[in-house]
Motif scaffolding. Structure first.
Motif, short mmCIF file in Angstrom:
data_model
loop_
_atom_site.label_atom_id
_atom_site.label_comp_id
_atom_site.label_asym_id
_atom_site.label_seq_id
_atom_site.Cartn_x
_atom_site.Cartn_y
_atom_site.Cartn_z
N TRP B 415 94.34 51.16 87.77
CA TRP B 415 93.09 50.66 87.19
C TRP B 415 93.29 50.34 85.72
N LEU B 416 94.11 51.15 85.06
CA LEU B 416 94.40 50.91 83.66
C LEU B 416 95.21 49.63 83.47
N VAL B 417 96.13 49.41 84.41
CA VAL B 417 96.92 48.17 84.37
C VAL B 417 96.00 46.97 84.37
N PHE B 418 95.02 47.00 85.28
CA PHE B 418 94.13 45.84 85.37
C PHE B 418 93.22 45.74 84.16
N MET B 419 92.82 46.89 83.58
CA MET B 419 92.00 46.84 82.36
C MET B 419 92.78 46.17 81.24
N ILE B 420 94.05 46.52 81.12
CA ILE B 420 94.86 45.95 80.04
C ILE B 420 94.97 44.44 80.22
N VAL B 421 95.28 43.98 81.43
CA VAL B 421 95.49 42.54 81.60
C VAL B 421 94.17 41.78 81.48
N VAL B 422 93.07 42.38 81.97
CA VAL B 422 91.78 41.69 81.85
C VAL B 422 91.40 41.55 80.38
N SER B 423 91.68 42.58 79.58
CA SER B 423 91.30 42.48 78.17
C SER B 423 92.12 41.41 77.46
N SER B 424 93.35 41.17 77.93
CA SER B 424 94.10 40.10 77.28
C SER B 424 93.53 38.75 77.65
N LEU B 425 92.81 38.68 78.80
CA LEU B 425 92.11 37.43 79.12
C LEU B 425 90.98 37.19 78.13
N LEU B 426 90.32 38.29 77.70
CA LEU B 426 89.28 38.15 76.69
C LEU B 426 89.86 37.56 75.41
N ALA B 427 91.07 38.00 75.09
CA ALA B 427 91.72 37.42 73.92
C ALA B 427 91.89 35.91 74.12
N ALA B 428 92.25 35.52 75.34
CA ALA B 428 92.41 34.08 75.62
C ALA B 428 91.09 33.34 75.36
N VAL B 429 89.97 33.99 75.69
CA VAL B 429 88.69 33.31 75.50
C VAL B 429 88.43 33.07 74.02
N TYR B 430 88.65 34.08 73.17
CA TYR B 430 88.30 33.83 71.77
C TYR B 430 89.33 32.94 71.08
N VAL B 431 90.58 33.00 71.53
CA VAL B 431 91.56 32.07 70.97
C VAL B 431 91.20 30.64 71.36
N TRP B 432 90.75 30.48 72.62
CA TRP B 432 90.44 29.13 73.07
C TRP B 432 89.20 28.57 72.41
#
Lengths: 488, 494
Positions: B415-432
């Protein structure tokens, strides 16, 4: 002459160097276009030097450097990768000719950026094709996603931006959330991510876990457009047609199914998967995608949208055939990578030609267009035959193998799916051909007289249509490579 | 006098001496020259120290030849030699950058004060990193904090003063908590030397004062490293400070605070005490995750780029603390390497934003419309930095993410693995958000005359952007040092 290791390196360096040179030659369009063509020709030459070696059984490899302790950026040429590299590099030349005709014919802006990103995307494609382990494949896979984003959003309009959001959003989400954890997990339990004959996961996981991991990988490879992560494909149709043609008929989507087959054969191993029965669910999911996408294609009036859903359906042929794990169907899957590439690129070329010459985008507008654009619609017809799977088009061969494999493993669901989708394919391709050639166009006040598409575009689509037929009569190279992959 | 043996002292003394000298030699160019020489000398010293530690092991240096534990000891091991290189490297790049950057952001008559405070802050941060004495940490923390407050207040926006004041208040609370914790430890062990404290604490572990000390130190340092929800000072400070100050602080200040936490947790308390007696692991895990998600989400809705990337920093600090909470070799390696990788990435981004501020007169999303056409190289640099924040392979951020995922998988926490990768998607949103504004909107009419970036600004910026990619491909320095440091910390090495 190039050593195999130099050739592997050159396959990525040549397009990258080409990208730099293209960006420098931005002010002189003719020089810039010449650089693209020379780079593409050089790349094909480099890739061809590897072919005899691989056909004879050689597997040249190259370790570039160590990214992390125990994790190298490494390359290895094996039959599947050789085929993919051949297709991509061969079709790049044709597509470049077409792109030049299209971009000039439509007076497109930002052409330098277009050709630069194209070259970078091809470099990434070569990296994927020749990758020697899953980490290297992942890295170049991401580079491909990012380098094709400017191509998809080329027009810079709000529509392009929104299409780009879906494209990038789906591809990055699947690779980051599903494929990356799978990659790290494979490294964690197997101690390696190398592509090895027979796979590296034998006796490491229980069957249920194996199926789950396979699910992470296959859905994580979003470029294979397996439902429900397929929406990026129609969204990417907002791109100029040359982009759709090479990238989404050949390079990007082929990278997807190539990666799926590669992971299944060289990371999991066909025998490991077979004994665990870990691919049964995948046959069902891929089968569903095949049929569902074909049904959507039936009702799509926009030509590129219809072709997009046809692509989704055809890609899942490869996935389903691979998931059957039967030797014949695996050969069919590999053959289909080649057959679909040449066929689909022809269809997209034709769509772009129709748009450039006649400014028409909808299927309903294509009545009688065969009279005005005989070469274009002729090529379209041949490619459509390939999609349906009729001789003398290459698609017949791959479909033959896939059905044989399905029947040999007595997977009647798969056989039904293939038969049903063949009918559906006929249902959404044959009417176009019929109406183009045998229906007189309505007398339309807006119907401006037009002829064939620009010469470069016609040359390109004729070449790929010819290739579709040639591949039917001379399928030795893909078939040999496919058989070698199965019997190393 | 053998200079080599006195390197540890010189590491702090060089910038410390430069500070009063720049005040006395008021002329701008002289002050700049002096500060520049001091920062480059400091970088050279830190590189020499790193090399020395890598080849011969931990260096112990007694200040004034007073032996530890009565005298103050400077102790350089793998962990802080890594940090010293980061801090001095960033300073050496930001200082030339600042020369042109503050021309438009700080009144001319205050420039010499800027350079003074800069080298003073540098001395303070280096002192925190290198010292082996607990109270000395507090002293240098105050030195660096006070100079940071002044630096922030030099910003041209009126709210810079408020931001500095807010940081002052929260920073002082943090420092006070820290000194209370140190005081309690001194009462219980009778020593201020970190290594000695570690030995002596073994006999008084579990007693209430020691646990209280742990709590005070944790909260105090967490304020300084902007652990969610004690991060309130960070967005304002980074947004309203002059661009060079944002770049320097974003890359170094919070990283040094993490170092203090690591040092107290592993060298003084010992990992068993910290993680066994109090629910530190769960608490840090929760706060880290909260920071990662909340801060990333808030970042998405910002309209000013500096503020957006400030919240991004809070989220990235969450990653660092997450790695710490695993209490494993991979987790600690992830934390330590992300100190460096994020420092380089954020330093690059804020320097690029400094170029943007100079070029188009501001860093709001409205101002940077069409930046892709107006300042193509700078825009591309911000994209590269953004890709590193997202953790795209080929950038430094990917390396940290790899180890973080590995640490989570080693403990079977999917579950932590998925939390980490999902949060990096959030980074993609603000970078984009930046990508879409910069490349899909037409440039504004009033930004037609872009102020060209002087080479003093563009060269250091380019170096850091290239470093962001370089350390994503060549990890021998970063991972080599980080994994050694992690092993040493976990091994209870004192």
């Amino acid at each position: 002459m190039l050593t195999p290791e130099q050739a592997i390196l050159a396959s990525m360096v040549v397009p990258s160097a080409g990208a730099i040179l293209i960006s420098l030659a931005g002010r002189t369009p003719n020089l810039r276009e010449a650089i693209t063509l020379v780079t593409a020709a050089l790349l094909l030459a480099v890739v061809l030097t590897l072919l005899p070696l691989v056909m004879a059984g050689g597997r040249p490899s190259l370790v570039l450097f160590s990214l992390l302790p125990g994790l190298d950026i490494a390359f290895q040429v094996e039959p599947l990768g050789m085929l993919f590299a051949l297709i991509a590099s061969g079709l790049w030349i044709v597509n470049s000719l077409y792109s030049i005709g299209y971009m000039r014919g439509n007076n497109e802006a930002n052409q330098t950026r277009f050709f630069v990103c194209f070259a970078v995307a091809l470099a990434a494609t070569m990296g994927i094709a020749f990758s020697g382990n899953l980490l290297t494949l992942f890295i170049f896979y991401e580079v491909l996603t990012l380098s094709t984003y400017p191509l998809v959003t080329h027009h810079g309009t709000d529509k392009a931006r929104d299409g780009g959001r879906v494209y990038l959003g789906l591809l990055l989400s699947t690779s980051t959330v599903l494929l990356l954890p799978a990659l790290v997990f494979i490294w964690f339990i197997a101690g390696s991510t190398d592509f090895t004959v027979g796979g590296i996961l034998a006796d490491k996981l229980k069957p249920g876990e194996l199926a789950l991991l396979l699910g992470l990988c296959v859905f994580g490879i979003g470029k294979a457009a397996l439902m429900p992560f397929h929406r990026w494909l129609p969204a990417a149709m907002v791109a100029p047609t040359p982009v759709s043609a090479l990238l989404h008929a050949v390079a990007v989507v082929k990278a997807g199914v190539f990666s799926v087959v590669k992971v299944m054969v060289y990371v999991f191993g066909v025998d490991t998967l077979a004994t665990a029965g870990a691919t049964n669910w995948l046959v069902a999911v891929a089968g569903f995608t095949i049929v569902a996408a074909s049904v959507v294609a039936l009702s799509a009036d926009n030509l590129k949208r219809r072709l997009a859903y046809s692509t989704i359906s055809q890609l899942s042929y490869v996935t389903m055939a691979a998931a059957l794990l039967a030797p014949l169907s695996l050969v069919g899957a590999v053959m289909h990578i080649a057959a679909h590439a040449v066929g689909k690129i022809t269809l997209f070329f034709a769509a772009g030609a129709i748009y450039t010459a006649a400014h028409k985008t909808e299927v309903s507008q294509l009545d009688g267009i065969g009279r005005r654009m005989p070469w274009t619609m002729g090529a379209f017809a041949i490619a459509a035959l390939s999609m349906i799977g009729l001789p003398p088009a290459a698609g017949f061969i791959s479909k033959w193998y896939m059905v044989s494999g399905a029947m040999a493993s007595q997977h009647w669901l798969a056989v039904t799916v293939i038969v049903l989708s063949t009918l559906l394919n006929a249902g959404y391709f044959l009417p176009i051909i019929y109406r183009a050639f045998f229906v007189t166009p309505p007398a339309d006040a807006h119907d401006h007289p037009h002829g064939e598409a620009p010469l470069l575009m016609v040359i390109a689509l004729t070449a790929t249509a010819t290739a579709t037929v040639m591949l039917f009569f001379f399928p030795d190279v893909p078939l040999t490579l496919a058989r070698q992959m199965l019997n190393p | 006098m053998n200079l080599a043996t006195h390197l540890p002292a010189l590491q702090v003394v060089v910038p410390l001496i430069a500070a009063p000298l720049t005040v006395l030699l008021r002329r701008r160019s002289v002050a700049f020259g002096l500060a520049l020489v001091a920062s480059w000398l400091t970088l050279a010293i830190s590189l020499l120290l790193w090399w020395q530690v890598a080849s011969t092991g931990t260096i112990s240096y007694a200040i004034g030849s007073w032996p530890a534990p009565w005298g103050i000891e400077y102790r350089v091991d793998r962990l802080n030699s890594f940090l010293l290189v980061l801090v001095s490297g960033i300073a050496a790049l930001v200082l030339p950058f600042s020369h042109s950057s503050i021309e438009s952001e700080v009144p001319a008559q205050q420039h010499y004060l800027f350079y003074t405070m800069f080298v003073l802050c540098l001395a303070g941060l280096l002192g925190i990193a290198i010292t082996g004495d607990a109270f000395n940490i507090f002293v240098f923390l105050e030195v660096s904090s006070l100079s940071a407050y002044v630096l922030i207040a030099l910003g041209r926006d009126r709210r810079a003063l408020f931001a500095a004041y807010q940081y002052l208040l929260m920073g002082s609370i943090g420092a006070t908590f820290l000194v209370i914790g140190i005081g309690l430890l001194y009462l219980m062990t009778g020593t201020l030397n970190l290594a000695d404290m570690g030995h002596r604490l073994a006999s008084v572990q579990g007693t209430r004062p020691v646990l209280a000390a742990l709590a005070f130190i944790t909260v105090g340092v967490s304020l300084k490293l902007a652990l969610f929800p004690l991060h309130q000072w960070l967005p304002n400070a980074y947004t309203f400070a002059p661009s060079a100050v944002s770049a320097f602080l974003a890359a170094t200040a919070t990283k040094v605070a993490v170092y203090v936490l690591l040092r107290f947790y592993f060298t003084v308390f010992g990992e068993s005490a910290v993680f066994a007696k109090l629910p530190m692991q769960q608490m840090m895990l929760l706060l880290a995750l909260a920071g990662m998600f909340a801060a990333s989400t808030i970042a998405i809705f910002q309209t000013d780029l500096k503020r957006l990337f400030a919240y991004s920093s809070v989220a990235q600090i969450g990653y660092i603390i997450l790695g710490l909470s695993f209490n494993s070799a991979s987790g600690l390696t992830a934390s330590i390497v992300h100190l460096f990788n994020h420092g380089v990435t954020k330093g690059a981004i804020f320097m690029l934003l400094g170029c943007v501020a100079l070029g188009v007169g501001g860093t709001t999303l409205a101002r940077v419309q069409g930046l892709g056409k107006r300042m193509p190289l700078v825009s591309f640099g911000i994209v590269v930095g953004g890709l590193s924040l997202m953790g795209v392979p080929g950038t430094a951020g990917f390396i940290s993410k790899w180890y973080l995922l590995l640490a989570a998988l080693e403990q079977g926490q999917w579950w932590l693995v998925f939390m980490i990768v999902v949060s990096s998607l959030l980074a993609a949103v603000y970078v984009w958000r930046f990508v879409e504004v910069a490349y899909f909107r037409a440039p504004r009419g009033d930004t037609a005359n872009v102020v060209a970036t002087p080479w003093l600004m563009s060269l250091p910026t380019a170096v850091l952007v290239i470093a962001t990619v370089y350390f994503g491909l060549d990890t021998s320095f970063t991972i080599g040092t980080a994994s050694d440091a992690a092993a040493a910390l976990l091994g209870g090495q004192r």
